[in-house]
Design a protein around this motif. Structure first.
Motif, PDB file in Angstrom:
ATOM      1  N   ARG A   1      -0.454  10.089   6.336  1.00 55.16           N
ATOM      2  CA  ARG A   1      -1.752   9.428   6.512  1.00 55.16           C
ATOM      3  C   ARG A   1      -2.256   8.868   5.186  1.00 55.16           C
ATOM      4  N   SER A   2      -2.103   9.613   4.115  1.00 52.50           N
ATOM      5  CA  SER A   2      -2.537   9.141   2.791  1.00 52.50           C
ATOM      6  C   SER A   2      -1.736   7.918   2.357  1.00 52.50           C
TER       7      SER A   2
ATOM      8  N   TYR B   1      -2.970   4.959   4.306  1.00 55.05           N
ATOM      9  CA  TYR B   1      -4.242   4.449   3.802  1.00 55.05           C
ATOM     10  C   TYR B   1      -4.025   3.552   2.580  1.00 55.05           C
ATOM     11  N   GLN B   2      -3.184   3.990   1.661  1.00 53.95           N
ATOM     12  CA  GLN B   2      -2.922   3.180   0.465  1.00 53.95           C
ATOM     13  C   GLN B   2      -2.254   1.858   0.843  1.00 53.95           C
TER      14      GLN B   2
ATOM     15  N   ARG C   1      -4.920  -0.439   2.230  1.00 53.50           N
ATOM     16  CA  ARG C   1      -5.695  -1.022   1.129  1.00 53.50           C
ATOM     17  C   ARG C   1      -5.039  -2.296   0.621  1.00 53.50           C
TER      18      ARG C   1
ATOM     19  N   SER D   1      -6.306   5.340   9.295  1.00 55.60           N
ATOM     20  CA  SER D   1      -6.726   4.746   8.024  1.00 55.60           C
ATOM     21  C   SER D   1      -8.056   5.305   7.540  1.00 55.60           C
ATOM     22  N   GLY D   2      -8.856   5.851   8.462  1.00 56.53           N
ATOM     23  CA  GLY D   2     -10.184   6.316   8.105  1.00 56.53           C
ATOM     24  C   GLY D   2     -11.186   5.204   7.918  1.00 56.53           C
ATOM     25  N   CYS D   3     -10.765   3.970   8.135  1.00 56.47           N
ATOM     26  CA  CYS D   3     -11.629   2.803   7.936  1.00 56.47           C
ATOM     27  C   CYS D   3     -12.441   2.518   9.200  1.00 56.47           C
TER      28      CYS D   3
ATOM     29  N   ASN E   1     -12.327   0.312   3.972  1.00 52.39           N
ATOM     30  CA  ASN E   1     -13.113   1.543   4.007  1.00 52.39           C
ATOM     31  C   ASN E   1     -14.581   1.271   3.663  1.00 52.39           C
TER      32      ASN E   1
END
Length: 487
Positions: A373-374, A377-378, A381, A431-433, A457
């Protein structure tokens, strides 16, 4: 229906956008009692057909609270933007004095002693809690049915699902039984029912709207957020729900009032990446992709640049990592029930399955999934360095039969889990976005579809500005109202 308020006036009241309703109340053109009468009449007329609002409060109590709010306005005091708004809270969130059944017989008599954080904020802003909105059992699955309250039916076609898990909220909005509504979203629960009922649902960034206080240090994938028929209403509700709370240490400290500021934005030169079916990875019912791609021409007409984009990250790896994190978090919450054999049998199969999948995981499995997941996310971005906005369909098929628990296949491809048919929402979740569902139009059978506007984000303000421009250009909510409103 109270004879003091003519039926034609009742219809006029519930047809108002939430911002216009607030202005009318504060200008004393509408009393809070008249507003409550109008919405209760609409609920009485339409809710028996769709079953969106459950655990409805006694009418006399609702009117008594509305009358007290009128007295406050007469004395020059307003509680806020939502002063006098009838509100029903999603039945996964606590509202003091109401049962939080979570759609489960195990909790049908569990009365909340306090409001959830965002519910307290809505009440403090003047909302009058009149009941709850229906949800799947424990919010599991994007199909709203449960053994406590039954099935919630689509606002546009009552033979079809409302989606979920915020299905009751979406239908209540579409049928003008609520001015705005709260929802929550782990795997599309704000986006999917909004798409299936031609309304708006915003999944905020993690921490934007403080949710629960049971676990505050492990980042959750579920978030609370606003639902509405109009973008300005959505923004105003987010301004109420959002903001730092010391009980939730990762909640965002930004001043939430900025969301309610005017949303004008020039979209000239905006770069939009259309992800479609992720290069053939996602099976799609005939018509979904074409409808969404046609809807994107509205952005091109506003000066934006739309191009096909590739995710550039293995979507199956995203999915399998999500399923581990999902079962770990969901399963942990359900484990005490599962361990009690008498209560275990009262859980729906999907809930038992989540726990059993979670029991197979080691701490290292969870850490590995979180690592993916991390990485994702990157990677995302980097995508937002090239695009201002990414777009995906909000669902992979149009609303299906209300009696179908979940689709077993799409376009000839078998679904291997009860939630695989909603895989299109998972990249956003992972993504948490933030993402905003906007209406994309209707197929030949008159069934709605939506698309996810996925931003960087903490870019909720950007999404609202873009959503407002799109709404001004398309106007789907007003252009295509549910037939029940005219019946």
């Amino acid at each position: 229906m109270d004879a003091a308020v003519p039926p034609s006036d009742l219809e006029d009241v519930v047809s108002l956008d939430a911002m216009a309703l607030s202005q009318a109340i504060h200008a004393r053109k509408l009393s809070c009692v008249a507003v409550m009468q109008a919405y209760l009449a609409q609920i009485e007329r339409l809710n028996p057909i769709v079953n969106a609002i459950v655990a409805l409060r006694e009418r006399a109590d609702c009117l008594k609270e509305a009358a007290a709010l009128d007295q406050e306005l007469a004395a020059g005091r307003s509680r806020g933007w939502m002063h006098g708004f009838p509100q029903a809270i999603k039945d996964l969130a606590a509202a003091q004095g109401f049962a939080t059944t979570q759609g489960s017989p195990l909790f049908k008599d569990q009365i909340a002693e306090a409001d959830a954080i965002f519910v307290a904020r809505m009440r403090a802003a003047g909302g009058v809690i009149i009941g709850k909105t229906n949800t799947p059992e424990f919010g599991l699955g994007s199909q709203t049915f449960n053994p406590v309250f039954g099935i919630t039916r689509n606002a546009y076609d009552q033979s079809r699902t409302a989606g979920g898990s915020s299905g009751g909220a979406a239908v209540a909005l579409a049928l003008r039984m609520l001015p705005v509504a709260d929802g929550s979203d782990h795997a599309g629960s704000l986006r999917n029912p909004a798409a299936f009922n031609n309304v708006l649902g915003l999944r905020p960034a993690y921490g934007r709207v403080p949710l629960g206080t049971e676990e505050v240090f492990i980042p959750q994938m579920g978030v609370a957020g606003p639902m509405a028929r109009k973008t300005r209403d959505l923004a105003a509700l987010l301004a109420v729900q959002a903001g730092y709370d010391p009980r939730v240490p990762f909640s965002i400290r930004d001043e939430p009032a900025g969301f309610a500021a005017p949303l004008a934005r020039d979209l000239t030169g905006l770069r939009i990446g259309w992800l479609g079916d992720l290069g053939g990875h996602l099976p799609m019912e005939q018509g979904v992709l074409a409808l969404c791609r046609q809807a994107l021409t509205a952005f091109e007409g506003l000066g934006a640049e739309v191009e096909d984009a590739a995710l550039g990250f293995d979507p199956e790896l995203v999915w399998t990592s999500w399923t581990k994190l999902r079962s770990w978090q969901v399963g942990a919450g359900l484990l005490p029930i599962y361990q009690d054999e008498a209560r275990r049998e009262r859980l729906k199969p999907e809930a038992r399955w989540e726990v059993e999948q979670g029991l197979k995981l080691s701490a290292y499995d969870v850490m590995q999934a979180s690592g993916v997941r991390s990485q994702f996310y990157q990677h995302v971005r980097g995508l937002f360095a090239r695009y201002d906005l990414l777009v995906l369909p909000s669902a992979q098929l149009f609303p299906f039969a209300a009696e179908t628990h979940w689709p077993r296949e799409i376009a000839g491809r078998r679904m291997d889990t009860y939630h695989r048919w909603m895989e299109t929402v998972i990249p956003v979740t992972m993504s948490g976005c933030p993402a905003l569902n906007v209406p994309a139009g209707f197929n030949e059978q008159g069934l709605p579809m939506g698309m996810q506007l996925w931003g960087p984000n903490q870019s909720e303000r950007l999404l609202l500005e873009i959503g407002q421009a799109y709404e001004d250009a398309t106007g789907w909510v007003d252009k295509r109202r549910p037939g029940l409103l005219a019946s």
